[in-house]
Enzyme design. Sequence first.
Site, short mmCIF file in Angstrom:
data_model
loop_
_atom_site.label_atom_id
_atom_site.label_comp_id
_atom_site.label_asym_id
_atom_site.label_seq_id
_atom_site.Cartn_x
_atom_site.Cartn_y
_atom_site.Cartn_z
N LYS A 72 3.11 7.17 -10.19
CA LYS A 72 3.72 6.16 -9.31
C LYS A 72 2.65 5.50 -8.44
O LYS A 72 2.55 4.28 -8.37
CB LYS A 72 4.82 6.79 -8.43
CG LYS A 72 5.97 7.38 -9.25
CD LYS A 72 7.04 8.00 -8.40
CE LYS A 72 6.61 9.23 -7.63
NZ LYS A 72 6.22 10.36 -8.49
N THR A 73 1.83 6.33 -7.79
CA THR A 73 0.78 5.78 -6.93
C THR A 73 -0.23 5.00 -7.76
O THR A 73 -0.73 3.95 -7.34
CB THR A 73 0.05 6.94 -6.20
OG1 THR A 73 1.03 7.70 -5.50
CG2 THR A 73 -1.01 6.43 -5.25
N ASP A 117 4.75 5.12 -0.09
CA ASP A 117 5.00 6.33 -0.87
C ASP A 117 6.14 7.11 -0.20
O ASP A 117 6.35 6.97 1.01
CB ASP A 117 3.70 7.17 -0.87
CG ASP A 117 3.71 8.20 -1.99
OD1 ASP A 117 4.61 8.14 -2.84
OD2 ASP A 117 2.80 9.04 -2.01
N THR A 166 10.45 10.34 -5.32
CA THR A 166 10.82 11.39 -6.27
C THR A 166 12.35 11.53 -6.27
O THR A 166 12.90 12.29 -7.04
CB THR A 166 10.21 12.73 -5.85
OG1 THR A 166 10.47 12.92 -4.45
CG2 THR A 166 8.72 12.76 -6.09
N ARG A 225 -1.14 14.59 -13.50
CA ARG A 225 -1.88 15.21 -12.39
C ARG A 225 -2.23 16.66 -12.74
O ARG A 225 -3.34 17.13 -12.49
CB ARG A 225 -1.08 15.17 -11.09
CG ARG A 225 -1.83 15.88 -9.96
CD ARG A 225 -1.12 15.83 -8.63
NE ARG A 225 -1.02 14.49 -8.13
CZ ARG A 225 0.06 13.97 -7.57
NH1 ARG A 225 1.14 14.70 -7.46
NH2 ARG A 225 0.05 12.75 -7.12
P1 ADP Z 1 2.49 10.17 -8.33
O1 ADP Z 1 2.20 9.07 -7.36
O2 ADP Z 1 3.61 9.83 -9.28
O3 ADP Z 1 2.71 11.51 -7.66
P2 ADP Z 1 -0.22 9.70 -9.22
O4 ADP Z 1 -0.12 8.24 -9.52
O5 ADP Z 1 -0.91 10.09 -7.95
O6 ADP Z 1 1.23 10.36 -9.28
O7 ADP Z 1 -0.92 10.38 -10.49
C1 ADP Z 1 -1.64 11.58 -10.40
C2 ADP Z 1 -2.91 11.50 -11.22
O8 ADP Z 1 -2.57 11.48 -12.60
C3 ADP Z 1 -3.71 10.23 -10.96
O9 ADP Z 1 -4.75 10.48 -10.07
C4 ADP Z 1 -4.28 9.86 -12.31
O10 ADP Z 1 -5.58 10.38 -12.45
C5 ADP Z 1 -3.38 10.54 -13.30
N1 ADP Z 1 -2.47 9.60 -13.99
C6 ADP Z 1 -1.21 9.29 -13.64
N2 ADP Z 1 -0.66 8.43 -14.51
C7 ADP Z 1 -1.60 8.19 -15.45
C8 ADP Z 1 -1.62 7.38 -16.63
N3 ADP Z 1 -0.55 6.68 -17.02
N4 ADP Z 1 -2.75 7.35 -17.37
C9 ADP Z 1 -3.83 8.08 -16.99
N5 ADP Z 1 -3.86 8.87 -15.88
C10 ADP Z 1 -2.76 8.93 -15.12
#
Ligand code: ADP
Length: 346
Positions: A72-73, A117, A166, A225
């Site tokens: 998401k981030t 977020d 989430t 992650r």
């Molecule tokens: P969320 O915000 O959903 O908790 P993040 O966007 O922080 O998750 O993702 C966590 C890590 O996973 C990121 O730092 C990145 O390195 C990796 N990641 C997430 N989505 C992808 C993707 N589609 N392709 C490659 N790496 C990804």
Amino acid sequence: MREPILQGSEIPVVQERFDDDPEDRALRPQRMRDMVGQREVCERLAIALDASQKRRETLGHILFDGPPGLGKTTFATVIPRDLGVSFQIASGAALMAPKDVIPYLSNAEEGSVLFIDEIHRLPKAVEEFLYPAMEDFRIDITLGEGVNARTINMPLKPFTLIGATTRSGMLSAPLRDRFQMREHLDFYTIEELSEIVTRSSAKLRAAIDPAAATEIAIRSRGTPRLANNRLRWVRDYATSKADGRITHSLAQAALEMQGIDPRGLDSQDRKYLDTVIRIFHGGPVGVEAIAHTINVPPDTLEDEVEPFLLRAGLVIRTPRGRKATSDAYEHLRLKPPPSDDHPRLF
Ligand code: ADP
């Protein structure tokens, strides 16, 4: 009487900590083309970005939802980079009152992105304050108190709000409806995670065998992650125990040592299943009861543990609570009770 939003001229400073760890920063995709998986989401976003650029209009507000660690981030940060606009990052938990969100809104440049977020954690007053900001790009600020109170209407530059949650179910309908696009991120396939592990190893300059990348992918609960975290641990293990090259057997040994089993479950996941099965006789049992028993906040279980267990078919949700499936018994090498709804031969 409405509570004054801004008193005096004190405007809080925008402060955010983001990707403190330089390795996290290095592994996070920078542009949409670097994203692995989520093809349909990427395609829809590409169309929205393209159209907004062609029309020279600000991109509509976007909401991402899905379990933690699915990107998401990352989506929220690649979008402004692809558009070539500035972005700010805030956390719903830190925006306690409307005055906390004012600096972000007044700093937002035309066409820029404001990412919030954990947007489900915004208090109602902040949510309501955001409605006119999202819809008409203006905010109403109350200055002073009592008879001296006056409301000023402050225009904002058109901006894009990107929210991540989430728990989309916890957002109020009026807030949810103000997002033009709502995208749900689902768990990744083994192939996609394996691709992420391979790309991340290259960025970390660690040599990895394809079978090792697949092994890490299988044990990462569908979550990028976790795949990256596990890769970093396996890399350390391979450096300490061998010459640094990540082989299949080293990956297996490293993950076993961390308590991550062949399906990717960690000790907390297994404790959850064990509690449902042994203490609550397989369920149905409410999440609070499980949470109290294993001493973990119910929110953590709902956000971080249950989505994957449900997706993996180890637990089901019923109107009366969670139930362990025969797969869960089998995974913990326990015999299911005779009345089990999902009989399976062992
Ligand atoms: P969320 O915000 O959903 O908790 P993040 O966007 O922080 O998750 O993702 C966590 C890590 O996973 C990121 O730092 C990145 O390195 C990796 N990641 C997430 N989505 C992808 C993707 N589609 N392709 C490659 N790496 C990804």
